[in-house]
Write an enzyme that holds these catalytic residues in place. Structure first.
Site: not given
Ligand SMILES: [Zn+2]
Length: 262
Positions: A54, A56, A58-59, A112, A135, A174
């Site tokens: 996805h 975001h 941090d990915h 998410h 996530d 995570h």
């Protein structure tokens, strides 16, 4: 060939997963390039593909750096705009990672984010089934619902994942296990499997080891977000909400809202 699936830690608590056959590695959700460069160099691996779940940051924020040095195919969700994705994927598609000789199934798991996808490897004689779920699903938890009217979608997405074989290794993005277990014990205090998992997960963290991957069989008996029809979870959700809840969806939305403020 024997595949290894290794968590490469990034930031505070992210895991970038590396699927590695000793020569090549595919990387899932590189939010940062530095730990990936280090992992590849240390293990003398050639990057062969990047897989994204996805949009975001941090990915995905390491993708540009990796591509500048190592141009490889980038797979990602067809329903989200991510600059580098040149192989957009939709639910139900199979694709092959050639250097690793594995086929992956794409599963659309909104909740998410609206376009979130997961990658499922069915397993073979050498390896158990594996799920890369970003996530969406965590050990004893699930992703936050960031994009409109998502609780129903997330519930259906988790149902879709929970229907996979129990021996499936679940590669979450995570290390949230210990804090998720504290919440899970609050709404499911008499769950023996959950208490057992808490002890084992604490031992792993004390050794500075990841608690992941978990398995779907374990999540089905410990994760409150996969247990919204269990009488204990329904009772706890009703107690917290202060009213009767009439559907799994209401129970799920209630424990998600409870976890948000826990
Ligand atoms: Zn995310």
């Amino acid at each position: 060939m024997d595949l290894k699936v290794i968590p490469v830690p990034a930031f505070e608590d992210n895991y970038i997963w590396a699927i590695d056959n000793g020569n090549y590695a595919a990387i899932v959700d590189p939010g940062d390039s530095r730990p990936v460069f280090d992992y590849l160099a240390k293990n003398s691996l050639t990057l062969s593909a990047i897989l994204l779940t996805h949009h975001h940051s941090d990915h995905i924020d390491g993708v540009g750096d990796l591509l500048r040095q190592m141009p490889v195919p980038v797979y990602g969700p067809s329903d989200e705009y991510i600059l580098w994705v040149d192989h957009p994927l939709a639910h139900g598609e199979y694709f092959v990672l050639e250097h690793l000789a594995i086929e992956l199934l794409v599963m659309h798991v909104p909740g998410h984010t609206v376009g979130h996808i997961a990658y499922w490897f069915e397993g073979d004689a050498m390896s158990r089934p594996r799920l890369f779920c970003g996530d969406t699903l965590f050990s004893c938890g699930c992703g936050r619902l960031f994009e409109s009217a998502a609780s129903q979608k997330m519930l259906y997405s988790l149902d879709r994942l929970a229907a996979l074989p129990g021996e499936t290794y679940v590669h979450c993005s995570h290390e949230y296990t210990m804090s998720n277990i504290l919440f899970a014990l609050t709404c499911d205090p008499r769950n023996v499997a959950l208490k057992t998992w808490q002890g084992r997960a604490q031992y792993l963290r004390d050794q500075r080891s990841p608690t992941l991957p978990t398995t779907l069989a374990q999540e089905r008996v410990t994760n409150p977000f996969l247990r919204s029809d269990a009488p204990e979870i329904v009772a706890s959700a009703q107690y917290w909400a202060g009213k009767l809840l009439h559907s799994r969806e209401e129970v799920f939305a209630t424990i998600r809202a409870w976890k948000d403020v826990f």
